[in-house]
Design an enzyme around this catalytic site. Sequence first.
Site, mmCIF file in Angstrom:
data_model
loop_
_atom_site.group_PDB
_atom_site.id
_atom_site.type_symbol
_atom_site.label_atom_id
_atom_site.label_comp_id
_atom_site.label_asym_id
_atom_site.label_seq_id
_atom_site.Cartn_x
_atom_site.Cartn_y
_atom_site.Cartn_z
ATOM 1 N N ARG A 24 0.823 -1.204 0.000
ATOM 2 C CA ARG A 24 0.000 0.000 0.000
ATOM 3 C C ARG A 24 0.860 1.257 0.000
ATOM 4 O O ARG A 24 0.982 1.952 -0.999
ATOM 5 C CB ARG A 24 -0.953 -0.013 1.202
ATOM 6 C CG ARG A 24 -2.115 0.970 1.096
ATOM 7 C CD ARG A 24 -1.784 2.395 1.502
ATOM 8 N NE ARG A 24 -1.334 2.507 2.880
ATOM 9 C CZ ARG A 24 -0.909 3.645 3.416
ATOM 10 N NH1 ARG A 24 -0.869 4.763 2.693
ATOM 11 N NH2 ARG A 24 -0.476 3.684 4.670
ATOM 12 N N ASP A 25 1.496 1.539 1.107
ATOM 13 C CA ASP A 25 2.295 2.763 1.219
ATOM 14 C C ASP A 25 3.494 2.726 0.273
ATOM 15 O O ASP A 25 3.930 3.763 -0.220
ATOM 16 C CB ASP A 25 2.753 2.927 2.672
ATOM 17 C CG ASP A 25 3.287 4.314 2.957
ATOM 18 O OD1 ASP A 25 2.935 5.256 2.228
ATOM 19 O OD2 ASP A 25 4.054 4.465 3.918
ATOM 20 N N HIS A 219 10.145 7.180 7.963
ATOM 21 C CA HIS A 219 10.744 7.310 6.633
ATOM 22 C C HIS A 219 12.228 7.609 6.814
ATOM 23 O O HIS A 219 12.638 8.198 7.810
ATOM 24 C CB HIS A 219 10.043 8.410 5.836
ATOM 25 C CG HIS A 219 8.684 8.009 5.364
ATOM 26 N ND1 HIS A 219 8.309 8.068 4.046
ATOM 27 C CD2 HIS A 219 7.607 7.519 6.036
ATOM 28 C CE1 HIS A 219 7.053 7.647 3.922
ATOM 29 N NE2 HIS A 219 6.605 7.310 5.117
ATOM 30 N N CYS A 250 5.133 9.655 -0.239
ATOM 31 C CA CYS A 250 3.786 10.183 0.007
ATOM 32 C C CYS A 250 3.430 11.121 -1.131
ATOM 33 O O CYS A 250 4.145 12.105 -1.370
ATOM 34 C CB CYS A 250 3.720 10.923 1.344
ATOM 35 S SG CYS A 250 2.094 11.655 1.641
#
Length: 308
Positions: A24-25, A219, A250
């Site tokens: 997902r991310d 991150h 992001c």
Amino acid sequence: MTTFGTGRLPGLPDAVTICEVGPRDGLQNEATPLPADVKVEFIERLADAGHAVVEATSLVHPKWVPQLADAEEVLRRLDRRPGVRYPVLVPNQRGLRRALDLGVTDIAVFASATESFAKANLNRTVAESLEMFAPVVAQARESGMRVRGYLSMCWGDPWEGEVGAGQVVEVATRLISLGCTELSLGDTIGVATPGRVAALLDALVAAGVPVGTIAVHFHDTYGQGLANTLVALQHGVTTVDTSAGGLGGCPYAKSATGNLATEDLLWQLEGLGIRTGVNLEKLVETSTWLAEKLGRPSPSAVVRALGS
């Protein structure tokens, strides 16, 4: 296991749960869209490597995250293994209804500690976003779901600069009061350092947030992800979000680079004698395979070292 031995440090847990966020991310910000069959194989490879929690996809509108537009197809085709959780990000009640129809048992909502990012990511204020999440969380809990609350920009924001612990605690406690069963603290642009990680965790615990409900999501923009994670573990955190091969970013915060690589964390944890249940060699093989599909090398130092 590593081949160079282990050495324990005091104050660390015996076991850590890795929440694998690569599907997902990790994939949501990739320039190269992957077909559904590759995504399904990626998720199944991660489960085969021993992951107990694999964040499968996001049920947001394809306009906002086109890389995950095939979320329903992926979930329908996925061979969900007993004992493995497959959380799905949902933005609102419509997303929750889709998740329920697809047999999802774990969801996540995505909040912000700052007004600027709430506006950029959700087109709402922080208060408005929490108001939107309230019925989603309530209905999900009534349906027997576990609900993770992501909280982004916990240490810094590209528009607002440094984010104070008090500001984060205020939003975090509201997410817990809504009924979230887990709180994932996001260092969305990778600016946290160990002392500030410790200070925020202390502030959250002092505010009544049980450390057992807290996960960390770092991150690695400035190379601090492993150091920050080690401090979090020393403070009692036992759930860490990472992304296979260091994938991610992001789409609404351009200074956000990849997530902390799962392989890099595994190398550290195995060296500390901490159990995860994840097979490092299988995971390196998976990240090497995926890097070929994406047409670029993995940013993970451990993948580069072991996969060559």
